[in-house]
Design a protein around this motif. Structure first.
Motif, PDB file in Angstrom:
ATOM      1  N   PHE A  25     -74.318  16.267  -3.257  1.00 17.63           N
ATOM      2  CA  PHE A  25     -75.250  15.234  -2.780  1.00 17.63           C
ATOM      3  C   PHE A  25     -75.904  15.679  -1.483  1.00 17.63           C
ATOM      4  N   HIS A  26     -77.002  15.006  -1.171  1.00 14.86           N
ATOM      5  CA  HIS A  26     -77.808  15.344  -0.007  1.00 14.86           C
ATOM      6  C   HIS A  26     -78.130  14.081   0.795  1.00 14.86           C
ATOM      7  N   CYS A  27     -78.649  14.321   1.974  1.00 15.33           N
ATOM      8  CA  CYS A  27     -78.935  13.208   2.883  1.00 15.33           C
ATOM      9  C   CYS A  27     -79.964  12.242   2.299  1.00 15.33           C
ATOM     10  N   ASP A  28     -80.955  12.775   1.585  1.00 13.41           N
ATOM     11  CA  ASP A  28     -82.058  11.898   1.180  1.00 13.41           C
ATOM     12  C   ASP A  28     -81.627  10.832   0.180  1.00 13.41           C
ATOM     13  N   GLU A  29     -80.866  11.216  -0.873  1.00 14.32           N
ATOM     14  CA  GLU A  29     -80.472  10.170  -1.822  1.00 14.32           C
ATOM     15  C   GLU A  29     -79.357   9.294  -1.274  1.00 14.32           C
ATOM     16  N   ALA A  30     -78.533   9.848  -0.347  1.00 17.73           N
ATOM     17  CA  ALA A  30     -77.509   9.019   0.287  1.00 17.73           C
ATOM     18  C   ALA A  30     -78.162   7.890   1.078  1.00 17.73           C
ATOM     19  N   LEU A  31     -79.217   8.233   1.820  1.00 18.99           N
ATOM     20  CA  LEU A  31     -79.932   7.209   2.588  1.00 18.99           C
ATOM     21  C   LEU A  31     -80.729   6.296   1.671  1.00 18.99           C
ATOM     22  N   ALA A  32     -81.326   6.848   0.621  1.00 20.10           N
ATOM     23  CA  ALA A  32     -82.093   6.020  -0.313  1.00 20.10           C
ATOM     24  C   ALA A  32     -81.221   4.924  -0.921  1.00 20.10           C
ATOM     25  N   ASN A 174     -63.491  25.555  -2.449  1.00 20.25           N
ATOM     26  CA  ASN A 174     -62.122  25.670  -2.946  1.00 20.25           C
ATOM     27  C   ASN A 174     -61.397  24.327  -2.960  1.00 20.25           C
ATOM     28  N   GLN A 175     -62.168  23.226  -2.971  1.00 15.89           N
ATOM     29  CA  GLN A 175     -61.592  21.891  -3.096  1.00 15.89           C
ATOM     30  C   GLN A 175     -61.955  21.293  -4.445  1.00 15.89           C
ATOM     31  N   SER A 176     -61.279  20.237  -4.786  1.00 18.14           N
ATOM     32  CA  SER A 176     -61.504  19.579  -6.078  1.00 18.14           C
ATOM     33  C   SER A 176     -62.916  18.996  -6.162  1.00 18.14           C
ATOM     34  N   THR A 177     -63.522  19.160  -7.341  1.00 20.38           N
ATOM     35  CA  THR A 177     -64.830  18.548  -7.602  1.00 20.38           C
ATOM     36  C   THR A 177     -64.697  17.404  -8.599  1.00 20.38           C
ATOM     37  N   ASP A 178     -63.512  16.827  -8.640  1.00 19.33           N
ATOM     38  CA  ASP A 178     -63.305  15.655  -9.489  1.00 19.33           C
ATOM     39  C   ASP A 178     -64.368  14.601  -9.176  1.00 19.33           C
ATOM     40  N   ALA A 179     -64.968  14.031 -10.212  1.00 19.29           N
ATOM     41  CA  ALA A 179     -66.095  13.105 -10.042  1.00 19.29           C
ATOM     42  C   ALA A 179     -65.737  11.914  -9.172  1.00 19.29           C
ATOM     43  N   HIS A 180     -64.531  11.396  -9.304  1.00 15.65           N
ATOM     44  CA  HIS A 180     -64.136  10.232  -8.512  1.00 15.65           C
ATOM     45  C   HIS A 180     -64.070  10.581  -7.022  1.00 15.65           C
ATOM     46  N   ILE A 181     -63.585  11.787  -6.734  1.00 17.18           N
ATOM     47  CA  ILE A 181     -63.501  12.224  -5.339  1.00 17.18           C
ATOM     48  C   ILE A 181     -64.900  12.424  -4.758  1.00 17.18           C
ATOM     49  N   VAL A 182     -65.773  13.087  -5.527  1.00 17.13           N
ATOM     50  CA  VAL A 182     -67.131  13.359  -5.036  1.00 17.13           C
ATOM     51  C   VAL A 182     -67.908  12.058  -4.866  1.00 17.13           C
TER      52      VAL A 182
END
Length: 341
Positions: A25-32, A174-182
Motif C-alpha cells: 500500500f501507499h500513502c495516496d490510497e491510505a489517505l483517500a 522477510n516478514q509475513s505477507t498474510d492478507a489479514h496482517i497487511v
C-alpha cells in the motif's frame, strides 16, 4: 424499525464498501480511504482490498485501482494511460487517488470538521490551502513527479515525509505477507495519514485563517485611524502576516491593494515592546519595498533615540528590514518618519 431489527442482508446493504488494491500500500490510497470515511456517505464504510474485478465491482466506490476515473460510477483510479487530471486552480501536479478524492470530497470533509457550511468562502480557502501544503506533495511523490528540475540533484535524502512513513508500514521482505496482517497495517497507515491531515486542518482553520481575518480587519482600521494611504498597517496583537498579505494583494476581491503596504507595526511576541517591519518585495525576499532609513541602521537604545528624535528606541537592524521601540506610539512615529524620508 431500528437497524438492529432489520434482516442481516438489509443491514449489510445499508453500509457502504470502499474498494482499493491489495498487496503493498501507499500513502495516496491510505489517505483517500481516510478522507472517504470522513464523509456522510462513507462514514461507516467497510474496506475491501483486492485486485479481483468481481470484488471491486461489489464495492460502492473504488480508489487507486481499476484503471477508471469516472465520478458518476464512483471510480477513482489514476494509473490508466491518458490520465492527466490535475486539481485546477493553478495547480499542475497530476493527481493520485488522494488528490482525486480530495478534489471531489475535500470540501465536504472540511465543512464537517470545521462546522462551517460547505458554501462558506472559508471552506474553499482552507480546501485550496490544504491541497497546496499537504495533498499536492503526496500526489507528486506517488506519480513520480520530481520536485526539482531534472538537472538538480539533492545534497541529502529525506525519508521522514508522510509517503515514506506510510511505505515503512508495509511488511519487510522477510516478514509475513498474510492478507489479514497487511490489511491491519493498511488501517494503521490510513489512520496515520488522516491524523496528520486533520492536524493540519485544525491549524489552518483555527490559527492560520483567523490571522487572515485579523489582517483584513487591520488594513481597514489602519486606514481609518493610523494612515489613510494604507502604507502603515497596525496590528494590536502579534500574528503571522506575511503570507496572508501577499495572497490577499494578489486577490482582486480581497479589498487589500497590491504593493500598498510599506510598514507593519505590531507588538512583539512577548507583548512588552513593539516592532516596525518593512514589507519585503516578495514573501521570500530579503529586499524591502522601503527599508528603514539608512542613517538609523545598526543603532540601538539611546543612540537610536537621539538620531531619530523618537524616544524609546531599541534597535534598527543593519539591513533596515526591522526595528523596535518600547511603545506603540514610538513604533508608529518611526514608521511615519521613515515614510517621509
Amino acid at each position: 424499525m431500528s437497524t438492529a431489527t432489520l434482516p442481516e442482508a438489509k443491514r449489510q446493504k445499508m453500509h457502504k464498501t470502499i474498494g482499493t488494491h491489495n498487496g503493498t500500500f501507499h500513502c495516496d490510497e491510505a489517505l483517500a480511504v481516510f478522507l472517504l470515511r470522513q464523509t456522510a456517505t462513507y462514514r461507516d464504510a467497510a474496506l475491501k482490498r483486492s485486485r479481483d474485478p468481481a470484488v471491486l465491482d461489489s464495492c460502492d466506490i473504488v480508489v487507486d485501482v481499476g484503471a477508471v476515473y469516472d465520478e458518476a460510477k464512483q471510480r477513482f483510479d489514476h494509473h490508466q494511460r491518458g490520465f492527466t487530471e490535475v486539481f485546477g486552480h493553478g495547480f499542475q501536479t497530476k493527481l493520485s487517488s488522494a488528490g482525486l478524492i480530495y478534489k471531489h470530497f475535500g470540501q465536504e470533509v472540511i465543512s464537517n470538521k470545521t462546522q462551517l457550511p460547505v458554501t462558506d468562502p472559508k471552506v474553499e480557502v482552507l480546501w485550496l490551502k490544504l491541497y497546496r501544503e499537504f495533498i499536492e506533495a503526496i500526489d507528486g511523490i506517488d506519480n513520480g513527479v520530481s520536485q526539482y528540475p531534472s538537472d538538480l540533484k539533492p545534497k541529502y535524502r529525506s525519508r521522514t515525509d508522510l509517503s515514506s512513513r506510510v511505505g515503512s508500514l508495509n511488511p519487510w521482505w522477510n516478514q509475513s505477507t498474510d492478507a489479514h496482517i497487511v490489511d491491519a497495517q493498511f488501517e494503521k497507515a490510513s489512520q496515520l495519514t488522516g491524523e496528520e491531515l486533520l492536524g493540519k486542518l485544525d491549524y489552518y482553520a483555527n490559527a492560520w485563517l483567523p490571522a487572515r481575518d485579523l489582517l483584513i480587519g487591520s488594513v481597514a482600521s489602519s486606514k481609518a485611524s493610523v494612515d489613510a494611504s494604507g502604507k502603515i498597517i497596525l496590528f494590536e496583537q502579534f500574528l503571522p502576516w506575511k503570507e496572508h498579505l501577499f495572497e490577499l494583494e494578489a486577490d482582486a476581491n480581497s479589498g487589500v491593494e497590491a504593493n500598498q503596504a510599506i510598514y507593519i507595526v505590531y507588538p512583539d511576541e512577548t507583548g512588552g515592546n513593539w516592532r516596525i517591519q518593512a514589507v519585503p518585495v516578495s514573501p521570500e525576499s530579503f529586499e524591502s519595498r522601503k527599508a528603514l532609513p539608512e542613517a538609523w541602521r545598526g543603532l540601538r537604545d539611546g543612540e537610536l533615540s537621539k538620531a531619530s528624535g523618537i524616544d524609546g528606541g531599541i534597535f534598527i537592524h543593519a539591513s533596515g528590514f526591522i526595528g523596535g521601540n518600547k511603545t506603540k506610539e514610538g513604533a508608529l512615529k518611526i514608521a511615519q518618519a521613515a515614510l517621509a524620508m
